[in-house]
Design a protein around this motif. Sequence first.
Motif, PDB file in Angstrom:
ATOM      1  N   LYS A 293       0.823  -1.226   0.000  1.00  0.00           N
ATOM      2  CA  LYS A 293       0.000   0.000   0.000  1.00  0.00           C
ATOM      3  C   LYS A 293       0.849   1.264   0.000  1.00  0.00           C
ATOM      4  CE  LYS A 293      -3.640  -2.397   2.570  1.00  0.00           C
ATOM      5  NZ  LYS A 293      -4.370  -2.512   3.866  1.00  0.00           N
ATOM      6  N   THR A 294       1.987   1.226   0.685  1.00  0.00           N
ATOM      7  CA  THR A 294       2.854   2.406   0.740  1.00  0.00           C
ATOM      8  C   THR A 294       3.753   2.464  -0.493  1.00  0.00           C
ATOM      9  OG1 THR A 294       4.461   1.140   2.034  1.00  0.00           O
ATOM     10  CG2 THR A 294       2.889   2.480   3.264  1.00  0.00           C
ATOM     11  N   THR A 295       4.384   3.609  -0.700  1.00  0.00           N
ATOM     12  CA  THR A 295       5.266   3.809  -1.851  1.00  0.00           C
ATOM     13  C   THR A 295       6.411   2.800  -1.839  1.00  0.00           C
ATOM     14  OG1 THR A 295       4.769   6.167  -1.911  1.00  0.00           O
ATOM     15  CG2 THR A 295       6.807   5.463  -2.989  1.00  0.00           C
ATOM     16  N   PHE A 296       6.684   2.235  -3.005  1.00  0.00           N
ATOM     17  CA  PHE A 296       7.766   1.254  -3.157  1.00  0.00           C
ATOM     18  C   PHE A 296       8.747   1.802  -4.195  1.00  0.00           C
ATOM     19  CE2 PHE A 296      10.025  -2.281  -4.974  1.00  0.00           C
ATOM     20  CZ  PHE A 296      10.185  -3.181  -3.931  1.00  0.00           C
ATOM     21  N   ILE A 297      10.031   1.806  -3.849  1.00  0.00           N
ATOM     22  CA  ILE A 297      11.044   2.369  -4.751  1.00  0.00           C
ATOM     23  C   ILE A 297      12.179   1.375  -4.949  1.00  0.00           C
ATOM     24  CG2 ILE A 297      12.662   4.261  -5.162  1.00  0.00           C
ATOM     25  CD1 ILE A 297      10.986   6.005  -3.302  1.00  0.00           C
ATOM     26  N   ASP A 298      12.539   1.158  -6.218  1.00  0.00           N
ATOM     27  CA  ASP A 298      13.784   0.454  -6.553  1.00  0.00           C
ATOM     28  C   ASP A 298      14.612   1.426  -7.390  1.00  0.00           C
ATOM     29  OD1 ASP A 298      15.891  -1.025  -7.439  1.00  0.00           O
ATOM     30  OD2 ASP A 298      14.719  -2.679  -8.262  1.00  0.00           O
ATOM     31  N   PRO A 299      15.596   2.099  -6.777  1.00  0.00           N
ATOM     32  CA  PRO A 299      16.335   3.139  -7.480  1.00  0.00           C
ATOM     33  C   PRO A 299      17.509   2.633  -8.315  1.00  0.00           C
ATOM     34  CG  PRO A 299      17.040   3.043  -5.208  1.00  0.00           C
ATOM     35  CD  PRO A 299      15.985   1.989  -5.358  1.00  0.00           C
ATOM     36  N   MET A 300      17.733   1.306  -8.313  1.00  0.00           N
ATOM     37  CA  MET A 300      18.772   0.691  -9.154  1.00  0.00           C
ATOM     38  C   MET A 300      18.163  -0.576  -9.739  1.00  0.00           C
ATOM     39  SD  MET A 300      22.103   1.230  -6.673  1.00  0.00           S
ATOM     40  CE  MET A 300      22.198   2.706  -5.643  1.00  0.00           C
ATOM     41  N   CYS A 301      17.150  -0.403 -10.577  1.00  0.00           N
ATOM     42  CA  CYS A 301      16.228  -1.499 -10.907  1.00  0.00           C
ATOM     43  C   CYS A 301      16.746  -2.490 -11.935  1.00  0.00           C
ATOM     44  CB  CYS A 301      14.891  -0.935 -11.369  1.00  0.00           C
ATOM     45  SG  CYS A 301      14.929  -0.156 -12.998  1.00  0.00           S
ATOM     46  N   GLY A 302      17.863  -2.184 -12.613  1.00  0.00           N
ATOM     47  CA  GLY A 302      18.365  -3.130 -13.610  1.00  0.00           C
ATOM     48  C   GLY A 302      17.295  -3.463 -14.629  1.00  0.00           C
ATOM     49  N   SER A 303      17.057  -4.767 -14.855  1.00  0.00           N
ATOM     50  CA  SER A 303      16.068  -5.173 -15.860  1.00  0.00           C
ATOM     51  C   SER A 303      14.642  -5.201 -15.308  1.00  0.00           C
ATOM     52  CB  SER A 303      16.437  -6.549 -16.432  1.00  0.00           C
ATOM     53  OG  SER A 303      16.560  -7.517 -15.405  1.00  0.00           O
ATOM     54  N   GLY A 304      14.453  -4.708 -14.082  1.00  0.00           N
ATOM     55  CA  GLY A 304      13.102  -4.476 -13.573  1.00  0.00           C
ATOM     56  C   GLY A 304      12.489  -5.572 -12.730  1.00  0.00           C
ATOM     57  N   THR A 305      13.285  -6.573 -12.342  1.00  0.00           N
ATOM     58  CA  THR A 305      12.715  -7.735 -11.661  1.00  0.00           C
ATOM     59  C   THR A 305      12.062  -7.387 -10.324  1.00  0.00           C
ATOM     60  OG1 THR A 305      14.430  -9.095 -12.696  1.00  0.00           O
ATOM     61  CG2 THR A 305      13.167 -10.096 -10.922  1.00  0.00           C
ATOM     62  N   ILE A 306      12.734  -6.592  -9.490  1.00  0.00           N
ATOM     63  CA  ILE A 306      12.185  -6.277  -8.168  1.00  0.00           C
ATOM     64  C   ILE A 306      10.886  -5.475  -8.275  1.00  0.00           C
ATOM     65  CG2 ILE A 306      12.578  -5.016  -6.012  1.00  0.00           C
ATOM     66  CD1 ILE A 306      15.499  -5.903  -6.136  1.00  0.00           C
ATOM     67  N   PRO A 307      10.824  -4.384  -9.060  1.00  0.00           N
ATOM     68  CA  PRO A 307       9.544  -3.667  -9.151  1.00  0.00           C
ATOM     69  C   PRO A 307       8.427  -4.503  -9.784  1.00  0.00           C
ATOM     70  CG  PRO A 307      11.193  -2.712 -10.626  1.00  0.00           C
ATOM     71  CD  PRO A 307      11.910  -3.646  -9.722  1.00  0.00           C
ATOM     72  N   ILE A 308       8.777  -5.382 -10.717  1.00  0.00           N
ATOM     73  CA  ILE A 308       7.748  -6.247 -11.303  1.00  0.00           C
ATOM     74  C   ILE A 308       7.173  -7.173 -10.239  1.00  0.00           C
ATOM     75  CG2 ILE A 308       7.337  -8.187 -12.888  1.00  0.00           C
ATOM     76  CD1 ILE A 308       9.320  -6.837 -14.826  1.00  0.00           C
ATOM     77  N   GLU A 309       8.041  -7.808  -9.450  1.00  0.00           N
ATOM     78  CA  GLU A 309       7.552  -8.689  -8.388  1.00  0.00           C
ATOM     79  C   GLU A 309       6.745  -7.896  -7.356  1.00  0.00           C
ATOM     80  OE1 GLU A 309       7.697 -12.061  -8.211  1.00  0.00           O
ATOM     81  OE2 GLU A 309       8.655 -12.078 -10.183  1.00  0.00           O
ATOM     82  N   ALA A 310       7.130  -6.648  -7.099  1.00  0.00           N
ATOM     83  CA  ALA A 310       6.355  -5.802  -6.192  1.00  0.00           C
ATOM     84  C   ALA A 310       4.965  -5.542  -6.753  1.00  0.00           C
ATOM     85  CB  ALA A 310       7.093  -4.484  -5.948  1.00  0.00           C
ATOM     86  N   GLY A 311       4.892  -5.279  -8.045  1.00  0.00           N
ATOM     87  CA  GLY A 311       3.595  -5.058  -8.682  1.00  0.00           C
ATOM     88  C   GLY A 311       2.703  -6.284  -8.623  1.00  0.00           C
TER      89      GLY A 311
END
Length: 393
Positions: free
Chosen positions: A196-214
């Motif tokens: 629910k709160t803001t999630f930030i990956d400031p060194m996301c590379g190919s995007g795996t961490i933000p995708i899994e967060a989504g």
Amino acid sequence: MEQDNNNFNMVAKTLFGLEEVLAKEIKQLGGKDVKVLNRAVSFKGDKRLMYKANLCLRTAISILKPIHEFITRNEHTLYDQVKAIDWTKWLDLDKTFSIESTVQSEYFNHTKYVALKAKDAIVDQFKEKFGERPSVDREKPYLKLHIHISQQECTILHDSSGYPLFKRGYRTQTNKAPLNEVLAAGLILLSGWDGKTTFIDPMCGSGTIPIEAGLIAGNIPPNIHRKYFGFQLWDDFDENLWEEVIAEAKAGEKEIHCKILASDVSDDTMDMAGTNIEAAGLDEVIRLSKKSFFERDAPPAPGLLIVNPPYGERIVPERIMAFYKKMGDRLKENYSGYDAWIITSNADAVKKIGLRHSKRLTLYNGSLECRFLKYEMYRGTKKSFSKKERRPH
């Protein structure tokens, strides 16, 4: 393999350090008699649960179904015991198979040799019965087997997943050192993020961490984009049941209202991340921007960062030390009210961050032993925060 939906034993393999997280996931799916093992969790369930486990578990690498157990202390009894199993129950001459092995035993030194002896036993049984042998297919076998030897106890298991479950199906492009999807999901679940709160990956590379967060925020099944699971090739595959499981999982999805922000500094990396985010169906959810961590301003707290910085394998020590110091300074200056988690294998560089971590977990990124560290970025100083917390209400 059972021909009905009665409960049977299963084993979900995972990465070191994610066992408890996986056990919680399995319980939430409805698994019974859940037990934490080394890099694995055992549980009981029916065929529906096996299908759901493959589709929905975020921290499982594979879902295995034990079919036979025996005691062995040498290659001869291993061969004889495997050959004594009636493999025609599961395998025909026109079907392919493969074998992987995991060995933790003083009686066996070579993992690959165990797999080879087991393969020979199966092949020799078919040769003696039919004069022919089934073929080995390592890519997409009809029957994928695992042999696990712990000291003298040997278990043979069917792999219901086929390809490892970290192959989600959304990642079409990667950088040089991609983070495993299972590990990425595990980091987020270990962090306790509420979606629910803001999630930030400031060194996301190919995007795996933000995708899994989504996927977590939307309660989206992590393997919904996969084209193939091992159990779909089995003779007892129930397509109607599988479609029910998929429909039920999709019905549980929810709208994503939090901010998920991802950034990196390279055009090529941004292109890769954008392609993968779109393939995951999250291009309207994840805000992607080309920006340095040291330039990005944090949205209002509360929020959470997960950072997978360079570990320093390809960078001179002086530069990596300066990088980590700068990273710590930026966290102090700009992320008051946030929780920041950093995963790294560089223990010396971590000291340069200049912050005291409140939690430290050991994980592995591939073969690298890593620390997953939590930094609570209090508003003001930690001392004043502590006094405020102790004040009577």
